[in-house]
Design an enzyme around this catalytic site. Structure first.
Site, PDB file in Angstrom:
ATOM      1  CB  SER A 161      -0.950   0.013   1.202  1.00  0.00           C
ATOM      2  OG  SER A 161      -0.225  -0.072   2.419  1.00  0.00           O
ATOM      3  NE  ARG A 162       1.459   3.724   4.011  1.00  0.00           N
ATOM      4  CZ  ARG A 162       0.572   3.084   4.772  1.00  0.00           C
ATOM      5  NH1 ARG A 162       0.947   2.040   5.494  1.00  0.00           N
ATOM      6  NH2 ARG A 162      -0.683   3.451   4.802  1.00  0.00           N
ATOM      7  N   GLY A 171       6.965  -1.589  -1.610  1.00  0.00           N
ATOM      8  CA  GLY A 171       5.981  -2.503  -2.189  1.00  0.00           C
ATOM      9  C   GLY A 171       5.157  -1.843  -3.277  1.00  0.00           C
ATOM     10  CE  LYS A 180      -2.942  -4.799  10.400  1.00  0.00           C
ATOM     11  NZ  LYS A 180      -2.381  -4.727  11.756  1.00  0.00           N
ATOM     12  CE1 TYR A 212      13.623  -4.555  11.224  1.00  0.00           C
ATOM     13  CE2 TYR A 212      15.951  -3.950  11.080  1.00  0.00           C
ATOM     14  CZ  TYR A 212      14.697  -4.074  10.490  1.00  0.00           C
ATOM     15  OH  TYR A 212      14.523  -3.715   9.180  1.00  0.00           O
TER      16      TYR A 212
END
Length: 274
Positions: free
Chosen positions: A14-15, A18, A37, A163
């Site tokens: 969505s941003r 990607g 999402k 991470y």
């Protein structure tokens, strides 16, 4: 090889990176599944699965917007099946969805580590497993994981070990799946940026957009992903690739146009790169 009529399933599309990969493939006339999402507009984050679907169509591709939480394996299986039914198959999976928190063991809440692990490492396995039945049927199946080279220098564990572990887990799955899926003719690679990329994830993790002045745009990652996805016969597989590295292998020598700010200072190398 053109990506025309190929179907790409891209998580976190969505941003950011990607979205850019989706638009690059759409220019070839690819079918893009925008799985993320973000279905509703966010006050601070631009882009939803529906706005990117519109951009994909405008760029020349076909789009299917699917709201998806990659932590939910049942939802992932359903989304893969829906995508394959809609477009007649799946040719590539781009595991782009990610979570970041640059905090050490002392101060990281366990529930945040759970989130990092579920979205980074676990989702690669879940999404790849769900896509596998469809990738087996593709003439040139691909999986790309957005994860780094395995640099075991202690400095990459000292400040944000949790991470690091979850991102390295993705890369180790790349190496394993490339060998495991060899019998199916599926290529599996990781892709990571040479420099910091100007995305919302960086902005919010660092607390400002100042780093953008010394970053590249997501377009370089999209071009690098395109180079991988366009390859055939497992000519590129089992590699933990850097965006600039793969583009140089393809003959590209000019990279200045990827700068976010042409007047910015020296580019900042991304994490895990010495």
């Amino acid at each position: 090889m053109s990506l025309s009529a190929k179907t790409l399933f891209i998580t976190g599309a969505s941003r950011g990176i990607g979205r850019e990969i989706a638009l690059r493939a759409a220019a070839d006339g690819a079918n893009i599944v925008i799985a993320a999402k973000s279905a509703e507009p966010h006050a601070k984050l631009l882009g939803t699965i529906f706005s990117v679907a519109e951009e994909v169509e405008a760029a020349g591709g076909k789009a299917l917007a699917l709201q998806l939480d990659v932590r939910n394996e049942a939802a992932v299986r359903d989304a893969m099946a829906q995508a394959a039914e809609h477009f007649g198959g799946i040719d590539a999976l781009v595991n782009n969805a990610g979570a970041i928190k640059l905090v050490g063991v002392e101060h990281l809440e366990p529930k945040r580590f759970d989130l990092l692990y579920q979205i980074n490492t676990r989702a690669v396995m879940v999404c790849s497993q769900a896509a596998l039945p469809f990738l087996k049927k593709s003439a040139a199946g691909h999986i790309i994981n957005l994860s780094p080279p395995l640099n075991l220098a202690p400095k990459w564990f000292a400040q944000h070990g949790p991470y690091t572990v979850t991102k390295y887990g993705m890369s180790m799955l790349t190496l394993g799946m490339s060998e495991e899926f060899k019998k199916y003719g599926i290529s599996v690679n990781s892709l990571w940026p040479q420099t910091m990329i100007a995305t919302a994830a960086i902005e919010f993790e660092l607390g400002s957009r100042d780093a953008f002045k010394r970053s590249r745009t997501p377009a370089i990652m999209a071009d690098a992903a395109y180079a991988i996805l366009s390859s055939t016969g497992r000519s590129i597989t089992g590699r933990l690739l850097i965006d600039e590295e793969i583009l140089r292998e393809q003959g590209q020598t000019e990279f200045e146009h990827y700068r976010f700010d042409p007047e910015g200072g020296s580019l900042v190398p991304d994490l895990f790169l010495d």
